[in-house]
Design a protein around this motif. Structure first.
Motif, PDB file in Angstrom:
ATOM      1  N   ARG A  73      43.298   1.815 -58.949  1.00  0.00           N
ATOM      2  CA  ARG A  73      43.423   0.617 -59.785  1.00  0.00           C
ATOM      3  C   ARG A  73      44.080   1.016 -61.084  1.00  0.00           C
ATOM      4  N   ARG A  74      44.763   0.070 -61.641  1.00  0.00           N
ATOM      5  CA  ARG A  74      45.486   0.354 -62.883  1.00  0.00           C
ATOM      6  C   ARG A  74      44.532   0.717 -64.009  1.00  0.00           C
ATOM      7  N   ASP A  75      44.881   1.732 -64.777  1.00  0.00           N
ATOM      8  CA  ASP A  75      44.174   2.054 -66.009  1.00  0.00           C
ATOM      9  C   ASP A  75      44.790   1.184 -67.106  1.00  0.00           C
ATOM     10  N   PRO A  76      43.979   0.302 -67.761  1.00  0.00           N
ATOM     11  CA  PRO A  76      44.554  -0.606 -68.754  1.00  0.00           C
ATOM     12  C   PRO A  76      45.312   0.138 -69.858  1.00  0.00           C
ATOM     13  N   ALA A  77      44.927   1.382 -70.135  1.00  0.00           N
ATOM     14  CA  ALA A  77      45.620   2.155 -71.178  1.00  0.00           C
ATOM     15  C   ALA A  77      47.070   2.449 -70.789  1.00  0.00           C
ATOM     16  N   HIS A  78      47.385   2.336 -69.510  1.00  0.00           N
ATOM     17  CA  HIS A  78      48.757   2.638 -69.075  1.00  0.00           C
ATOM     18  C   HIS A  78      49.727   1.492 -69.312  1.00  0.00           C
ATOM     19  N   ASP A  79      49.196   0.295 -69.603  1.00  0.00           N
ATOM     20  CA  ASP A  79      50.027  -0.841 -69.984  1.00  0.00           C
ATOM     21  C   ASP A  79      51.216  -1.006 -69.019  1.00  0.00           C
ATOM     22  N   TRP A  80      52.459  -1.048 -69.531  1.00  0.00           N
ATOM     23  CA  TRP A  80      53.646  -1.309 -68.691  1.00  0.00           C
ATOM     24  C   TRP A  80      53.801  -0.270 -67.582  1.00  0.00           C
ATOM     25  N   ALA A  81      53.330   0.959 -67.848  1.00  0.00           N
ATOM     26  CA  ALA A  81      53.516   2.032 -66.869  1.00  0.00           C
ATOM     27  C   ALA A  81      52.675   1.799 -65.614  1.00  0.00           C
ATOM     28  N   GLY A  82      51.760   0.822 -65.650  1.00  0.00           N
ATOM     29  CA  GLY A  82      51.002   0.464 -64.449  1.00  0.00           C
ATOM     30  C   GLY A  82      51.907   0.063 -63.292  1.00  0.00           C
ATOM     31  N   TYR A  83      53.075  -0.511 -63.593  1.00  0.00           N
ATOM     32  CA  TYR A  83      53.972  -0.942 -62.498  1.00  0.00           C
ATOM     33  C   TYR A  83      54.552   0.259 -61.748  1.00  0.00           C
ATOM     34  N   PRO A  84      55.229   1.187 -62.442  1.00  0.00           N
ATOM     35  CA  PRO A  84      55.712   2.353 -61.679  1.00  0.00           C
ATOM     36  C   PRO A  84      54.581   3.191 -61.100  1.00  0.00           C
ATOM     37  N   LEU A  85      53.452   3.291 -61.807  1.00  0.00           N
ATOM     38  CA  LEU A  85      52.356   4.098 -61.265  1.00  0.00           C
ATOM     39  C   LEU A  85      51.769   3.428 -60.007  1.00  0.00           C
ATOM     40  N   GLY A  86      51.727   2.100 -60.007  1.00  0.00           N
ATOM     41  CA  GLY A  86      51.254   1.373 -58.821  1.00  0.00           C
ATOM     42  C   GLY A  86      52.154   1.647 -57.630  1.00  0.00           C
ATOM     43  N   VAL A  87      53.448   1.662 -57.866  1.00  0.00           N
ATOM     44  CA  VAL A  87      54.393   1.943 -56.775  1.00  0.00           C
ATOM     45  C   VAL A  87      54.232   3.386 -56.313  1.00  0.00           C
ATOM     46  N   TRP A  88      54.098   4.275 -57.279  1.00  0.00           N
ATOM     47  CA  TRP A  88      53.898   5.690 -56.939  1.00  0.00           C
ATOM     48  C   TRP A  88      52.657   5.837 -56.046  1.00  0.00           C
ATOM     49  N   GLN A  89      51.578   5.158 -56.438  1.00  0.00           N
ATOM     50  CA  GLN A  89      50.317   5.237 -55.695  1.00  0.00           C
ATOM     51  C   GLN A  89      50.475   4.689 -54.268  1.00  0.00           C
ATOM     52  N   GLU A  90      51.199   3.555 -54.131  1.00  0.00           N
ATOM     53  CA  GLU A  90      51.423   2.986 -52.796  1.00  0.00           C
ATOM     54  C   GLU A  90      52.327   3.907 -51.965  1.00  0.00           C
ATOM     55  N   PHE A  91      53.268   4.562 -52.641  1.00  0.00           N
ATOM     56  CA  PHE A  91      54.109   5.549 -51.950  1.00  0.00           C
ATOM     57  C   PHE A  91      53.261   6.673 -51.380  1.00  0.00           C
ATOM     58  N   ARG A  92      52.336   7.124 -52.206  1.00  0.00           N
ATOM     59  CA  ARG A  92      51.465   8.212 -51.736  1.00  0.00           C
ATOM     60  C   ARG A  92      50.713   7.771 -50.484  1.00  0.00           C
ATOM     61  N   GLU A  93      50.165   6.525 -50.521  1.00  0.00           N
ATOM     62  CA  GLU A  93      49.408   6.034 -49.349  1.00  0.00           C
ATOM     63  C   GLU A  93      50.297   5.920 -48.116  1.00  0.00           C
ATOM     64  N   TRP A  94      51.518   5.476 -48.312  1.00  0.00           N
ATOM     65  CA  TRP A  94      52.410   5.181 -47.175  1.00  0.00           C
ATOM     66  C   TRP A  94      52.978   6.457 -46.571  1.00  0.00           C
ATOM     67  N   THR A  95      53.307   7.432 -47.451  1.00  0.00           N
ATOM     68  CA  THR A  95      54.050   8.606 -46.959  1.00  0.00           C
ATOM     69  C   THR A  95      53.205   9.885 -46.944  1.00  0.00           C
ATOM     70  N   GLY A  96      52.104   9.871 -47.671  1.00  0.00           N
ATOM     71  CA  GLY A  96      51.327  11.101 -47.809  1.00  0.00           C
ATOM     72  C   GLY A  96      51.922  12.062 -48.829  1.00  0.00           C
ATOM     73  N   LEU A  97      53.026  11.688 -49.460  1.00  0.00           N
ATOM     74  CA  LEU A  97      53.666  12.569 -50.454  1.00  0.00           C
ATOM     75  C   LEU A  97      53.180  12.197 -51.856  1.00  0.00           C
ATOM     76  N   ALA A  98      52.995  13.184 -52.702  1.00  0.00           N
ATOM     77  CA  ALA A  98      52.486  12.908 -54.051  1.00  0.00           C
ATOM     78  C   ALA A  98      53.244  13.754 -55.071  1.00  0.00           C
ATOM     79  N   PRO A  99      54.504  13.424 -55.279  1.00  0.00           N
ATOM     80  CA  PRO A  99      55.323  14.274 -56.147  1.00  0.00           C
ATOM     81  C   PRO A  99      55.055  14.036 -57.630  1.00  0.00           C
ATOM     82  N   GLY A 100      55.232  15.064 -58.438  1.00  0.00           N
ATOM     83  CA  GLY A 100      55.363  14.856 -59.868  1.00  0.00           C
ATOM     84  C   GLY A 100      56.756  14.314 -60.133  1.00  0.00           C
ATOM     85  N   VAL A 101      56.910  13.574 -61.213  1.00  0.00           N
ATOM     86  CA  VAL A 101      58.215  12.953 -61.456  1.00  0.00           C
ATOM     87  C   VAL A 101      58.373  12.632 -62.940  1.00  0.00           C
ATOM     88  N   ASP A 102      59.588  12.712 -63.440  1.00  0.00           N
ATOM     89  CA  ASP A 102      59.945  12.200 -64.768  1.00  0.00           C
ATOM     90  C   ASP A 102      60.781  10.950 -64.558  1.00  0.00           C
TER      91      ASP A 102
END
Ligand code: GLA
Length: 406
Positions: free
Chosen positions: A103-132
Motif C-alpha cells: 500500500r502506498r506510504d502517504p509520505a511518498h506523495d506523488w512518488a506513490g504512482y511510480p512505486l505502485g507500478v514498480w510494486q505491480e511489476f514485481r508481482e507480475w514478473t518476480g523481478l525487483a530491480p533498483g532504479v533511478d
C-alpha cells in the motif's frame, strides 16, 4: 490514407517539439550522472470525450490521448535502491526495494504512482530491480487530464523496456490500473490507463469497460477542434468524492439485481429498470443510476454522430452528459458549470462538458475549427466577472500512445 502505427508520433502534431525531454535528461545527469545514458519514455494524458463515470460501472467510454503528457527517464541499479525525482515536484524519494509494501506510504506523495507500478511489476514478473528515475511533464497536474495515469504508464513502459519483459500494451495498462486501485487507493475504472497506453494518433478509443475490449475511432477531418478550459479550481474532493460514487454505484447495482433483474454491471440496465427500482433505490442512488443508464444512451448517440459526421449530434451528447454529471451525479462545481454553459452560448460551439472525475479541473468544448479565441474571450470575461480568477485555455489534439524518445 494509412493510419500511423500505434504509438508512433503523429508527424507535425503540435507539442512534438516539447522542451521537457531535454530538461528531464539534464536533471537525470545532474542527479545520477550522465552515463550510461538513461532510457526515456513518453506517455500521454487524456481527455474523456464522453462516457462520464461509466468505466467502473462497466459502461462505454470514449477518451483520446492528448499531445501532452509525462516523460520518464530511467536506469537500473544493482544495489536495491530506488531514487525518484520530478521536475515539477519538490519531494525527492529515496527508498529500497525491500522497504516497499503493498500500500502506498502517504509520505511518498506523488512518488506513490511510480512505486505502485514498480510494486505491480514485481508481482507480475518476480523481478525487483533498483532504479533511478526522473519525471517531467507538459500536462497540467491534477486538472482532470490524467497526469497520474500518464506517470504510471510512462513508468510501466520504461520498466518493461529496461527489464526486457516485453509485456503487451494492454497488459501494461491493466498493471497500471492495479497500481492505482491496490497501491494508490483510488477505486477508479480502467479508462485512464487504457487511454494513455493504447490510443493512436488522430483517433479516439471507444472502450467497453465491462470486458476491456476497444476500437479506434478516427477523429481527423471531423470538422471540429477540442478546446480545453481549465478552471484551475483544485479538485479537492477528487479522492473521497470519487470513491463515494464508486460505492453508490455498487449499491445501486446490488439493489437492481435483487429487485429487478440480474445483470452483470450497472451500465447494462435500462431506464425502465431504474424506474422500476426507484423506491428501493431512494433519491440519491436513483439519481446516480439514472445518470449511468442515460450516459450509455448518450455515448451511443454521440459515437454514431461522430462516425457519420453529424457534429451537432455529437456535441448535443456532450452537453447532455455535462448536465447529467452535474445534476444527477453531482461531481461538477460552479466553475465547471459556468465554463460549459457560457461556451455553449457561442454559435461556434457544438457542445461542452467537464472531463475526468470532475470536482474541479478541466472542461472541454467542441468548437468550429479556428474559433478558439472567440470562445475563450467570452468564457474568460464571464468567468473573471463571477469568480475573480482566470481560466486557462488550450486547443489539444489526438496524439499517440506511449513512445520511446531517443
Ligand atoms: C477519473 C478516473 C476514471 C474515470 C473518470 C470519470 O479520471 O480515474 O477511471 O472514472 O474519473 O469518468
Amino acid at each position: 490514407m494509412t493510419d500511423p502505427a500505434p504509438g508512433s508520433p503523429a508527424p507535425g502534431e503540435p507539442g512534438s517539439g516539447s522542451a521537457v525531454p531535454a530538461r528531464v535528461q539534464d536533471r537525470f545527469a545532474q542527479e545520477f550522472g550522465a552515463t550510461p545514458r538513461p532510457v526515456l519514455w513518453f506517455a500521454p494524458g487524456r481527455i474523456n470525450l464522453i462516457g462520464a463515470h461509466l468505466d467502473y460501472s462497466g459502461g462505454d467510454v470514449m477518451p483520446l490521448a492528448v499531445d501532452l503528457g509525462v516523460y520518464a527517464a530511467g536506469r537500473l541499479r544493482d544495489d536495491g535502491v530506488i531514487r525518484l525525482r520530478s521536475l515539477d515536484q519538490q519531494l525527492a524519494v529515496d527508498t529500497r526495494v525491500d522497504a516497499i509494501r503493498d500500500r502506498r506510504d502517504p509520505a511518498h506523495d506523488w512518488a506513490g504512482y511510480p512505486l505502485g507500478v514498480w510494486q505491480e511489476f514485481r508481482e507480475w514478473t518476480g523481478l525487483a530491480p533498483g532504479v533511478d528515475m526522473v519525471f517531467g511533464g507538459d500536462l497540467p497536474m491534477a486538472s482532470g487530464l490524467s497526469s497520474s495515469a500518464a506517470i504510471e504508464v510512462a513508468t510501466a513502459f520504461l520498466l518493461d523496456d529496461l527489464l526486457g519483459t516485453e509485456i503487451d500494451a494492454r497488459e501494461l495498462a491493466l498493471l497500471c490500473h492495479r497500481a492505482e486501485t491496490r497501491y494508490v487507493g483510488l477505486q477508479c475504472g480502467i479508462m485512464d490507463q487504457f487511454a494513455s497506453a493504447l490510443c493512436r494518433p488522430r483517433h479516439a478509443l471507444l472502450l467497453h469497460c465491462h470486458d476491456g475490449t476497444y476500437e479506434h475511432v478516427a477523429m481527423h477531418g471531423r470538422g471540429f477542434e477540442i478546446l480545453v478550459m481549465d478552471t484551475r479550481r483544485p479538485r479537492t474532493l477528487a479522492t473521497s468524492g470519487f470513491n463515494d460514487r464508486v460505492r453508490e454505484c455498487a449499491e445501486a447495482h446490488r439493489i437492481l439485481r435483487r429487485d429487478v433483474r440480474d445483470l452483470p454491471y450497472l451500465a447494462a440496465y435500462s431506464q425502465a429498470d431504474v424506474e422500476a427500482a426507484r423506491g428501493a433505490l431512494g433519491a440519491t442512488l436513483y439519481k446516480r443510476a439514472r445518470h449511468v443508464v442515460g450516459e450509455m444512451v448518450r455515448v451511443r448517440s454521440g459515437v454514431a454522430g461522430l462516425r457519420t459526421g453529424r457534429v451537432e449530434q455529437f456535441g448535443a451528447a456532450l452537453t447532455g452528459s455535462h448536465r447529467s454529471t452535474s445534476v444527477d451525479y453531482e461531481v461538477s462545481c460552479p466553475e465547471l458549470d459556468l465554463v460549459t454553459s457560457v461556451a455553449c452560448e457561442s454559435e461556434h460551439v457544438f457542445g461542452a462538458r467537464l472531463t475526468g472525475a470532475g470536482f474541479g479541473g478541466c472542461a472541454i468544448a467542441l468548437i468550429e475549427p479556428g474559433t478558439a479565441q472567440q470562445v475563450e474571450r467570452r468564457v474568460d470575461r464571464e468567468f473573471s466577472a463571477r469568480f475573480g480568477t482566470r481560466p486557462a485555455f488550450m486547443v489539444l489534439h489526438a496524439g499517440g500512445g506511449p513512445r520511446r524518445v531517443d
